[in-house]
Motif scaffolding. Structure first.
Motif, short mmCIF file in Angstrom:
data_model
loop_
_atom_site.label_atom_id
_atom_site.label_comp_id
_atom_site.label_asym_id
_atom_site.label_seq_id
_atom_site.Cartn_x
_atom_site.Cartn_y
_atom_site.Cartn_z
N GLN A 88 45.92 56.55 36.05
CA GLN A 88 46.29 56.30 34.65
C GLN A 88 46.08 57.55 33.79
O GLN A 88 46.12 57.46 32.56
N ASP A 89 45.83 58.68 34.44
CA ASP A 89 45.60 59.97 33.77
C ASP A 89 44.36 59.93 32.88
O ASP A 89 44.31 60.51 31.80
N LYS A 90 43.34 59.22 33.36
CA LYS A 90 42.06 59.14 32.67
C LYS A 90 40.98 59.76 33.56
O LYS A 90 41.10 59.79 34.77
N SER A 91 39.93 60.19 32.95
CA SER A 91 38.81 60.77 33.69
C SER A 91 38.12 59.71 34.55
O SER A 91 38.03 58.54 34.17
N GLY A 92 37.61 60.13 35.69
CA GLY A 92 36.87 59.23 36.55
C GLY A 92 35.57 58.74 35.94
O GLY A 92 35.00 57.74 36.36
N TRP A 93 35.10 59.43 34.91
CA TRP A 93 33.87 59.03 34.23
C TRP A 93 34.03 57.70 33.50
O TRP A 93 33.06 57.09 33.09
N PHE A 94 35.26 57.22 33.36
CA PHE A 94 35.49 55.91 32.75
C PHE A 94 34.83 54.80 33.57
O PHE A 94 34.64 53.69 33.07
N VAL A 95 34.49 55.08 34.82
CA VAL A 95 33.80 54.11 35.67
C VAL A 95 32.49 53.67 35.01
O VAL A 95 32.06 52.52 35.16
N LEU A 96 31.89 54.56 34.26
CA LEU A 96 30.62 54.25 33.61
C LEU A 96 30.74 53.16 32.55
O LEU A 96 29.74 52.57 32.15
N LEU A 97 31.97 52.85 32.13
CA LEU A 97 32.17 51.74 31.20
C LEU A 97 31.66 50.42 31.79
O LEU A 97 31.24 49.53 31.07
N GLY A 98 31.71 50.32 33.11
CA GLY A 98 31.26 49.10 33.78
C GLY A 98 29.79 48.82 33.59
O GLY A 98 29.33 47.70 33.82
N PHE A 99 29.02 49.81 33.18
CA PHE A 99 27.58 49.62 32.98
C PHE A 99 27.23 49.12 31.58
O PHE A 99 26.06 48.87 31.30
N ILE A 100 28.22 48.99 30.72
CA ILE A 100 27.97 48.44 29.38
C ILE A 100 27.81 46.94 29.52
O ILE A 100 28.71 46.27 30.04
N PRO A 101 26.70 46.40 29.10
CA PRO A 101 26.48 44.95 29.26
C PRO A 101 27.55 44.11 28.57
O PRO A 101 28.04 44.46 27.50
N TYR A 102 27.88 43.02 29.21
CA TYR A 102 28.80 41.99 28.71
C TYR A 102 30.26 42.42 28.70
O TYR A 102 31.10 41.76 29.28
N VAL A 103 30.62 43.48 28.00
CA VAL A 103 32.03 43.82 27.85
C VAL A 103 32.52 44.91 28.80
O VAL A 103 33.73 45.04 29.02
N GLY A 104 31.62 45.68 29.37
CA GLY A 104 32.01 46.80 30.22
C GLY A 104 32.83 46.38 31.42
O GLY A 104 33.86 46.99 31.74
N CYS A 113 43.95 46.69 36.06
CA CYS A 113 45.21 45.93 36.08
C CYS A 113 46.38 46.71 35.50
O CYS A 113 47.53 46.36 35.74
N LEU A 114 46.09 47.77 34.74
CA LEU A 114 47.16 48.54 34.11
C LEU A 114 47.89 49.41 35.13
O LEU A 114 47.29 49.91 36.08
N GLU A 115 49.18 49.60 34.88
CA GLU A 115 49.99 50.45 35.75
C GLU A 115 49.63 51.92 35.51
O GLU A 115 49.26 52.32 34.40
N GLY A 116 49.74 52.71 36.56
CA GLY A 116 49.47 54.14 36.44
C GLY A 116 50.62 54.88 35.78
O GLY A 116 51.70 54.32 35.55
N THR A 117 50.39 56.15 35.48
CA THR A 117 51.44 56.95 34.88
C THR A 117 52.52 57.23 35.91
O THR A 117 52.24 57.41 37.09
N LYS A 118 53.75 57.23 35.45
CA LYS A 118 54.87 57.50 36.35
C LYS A 118 55.01 59.00 36.56
O LYS A 118 54.82 59.79 35.65
N GLY A 119 55.31 59.37 37.77
CA GLY A 119 55.47 60.78 38.10
C GLY A 119 54.13 61.48 38.25
O GLY A 119 53.07 60.87 38.30
N LYS A 120 54.21 62.78 38.31
CA LYS A 120 53.02 63.60 38.52
C LYS A 120 52.19 63.66 37.24
O LYS A 120 52.72 63.72 36.14
N ASN A 121 50.85 63.61 37.40
CA ASN A 121 49.96 63.84 36.27
C ASN A 121 48.94 64.89 36.69
O ASN A 121 49.05 65.48 37.76
#
Length: 138
Positions: A88-104, A113-121
């Protein structure tokens, strides 16, 4: 079946991109294995304490298997999640969002669930291109 096992073949590969199909098939494989272990644990009576309140040998065995499986699958699960963010052309550090209680966990679920970017990124070629999918198995 090869989509389920692809994250295991790319065990600690945090670079590149992964399709939604790869992520969700790997998730399905994990749920099947955990459900199977739970069934075996239920058959062995591993989750019911004895009259004295002590857990039996079966419970130690099943809990040990759960622990070993969790340790074995931790790195590939993290890696495939990072590659999904890269898709999705986002940093892998977004994985840390999962550690936020309740909403992460909900936020990460939505991103998975979101589709990735089309073509090369910036993280590589589009994994949906048919010529890129076979490269992993060669």
């Amino acid at each position: 079946m090869e989509w389920m096992l692809m994250p295991l073949k790319r065990y600690a590969e945090f670079s590149g991109r992964s399709r939604r199909k790869e992520y969700w098939m790997f998730f399905l494989l994990n749920m099947i294995v955990l459900f199977g272990l739970a069934i075996v644990g239920g058959i062995l009576g591993a989750f019911t304490p004895s009259a004295t309140g002590e857990m039996g040998l079966g419970s130690g065995l099943i809990l040990g298997l759960f622990g070993l499986y969790a340790l074995a699958i931790f790195i590939p699960s993290l890696a495939v999640q990072v590659r999904r963010f890269h898709d999705q052309d986002k940093s892998g550090w977004f994985v840390l969002l999962g550690f936020i209680p309740y909403v992460g966990g909900i936020v990460v679920l939505v991103f998975m669930c979101l589709e990735g970017t089309k073509g090369k990124n910036r993280f590589g070629d589009d994994p949906k291109m048919s010529d890129n999918v076979g490269d992993v198995f060669n």
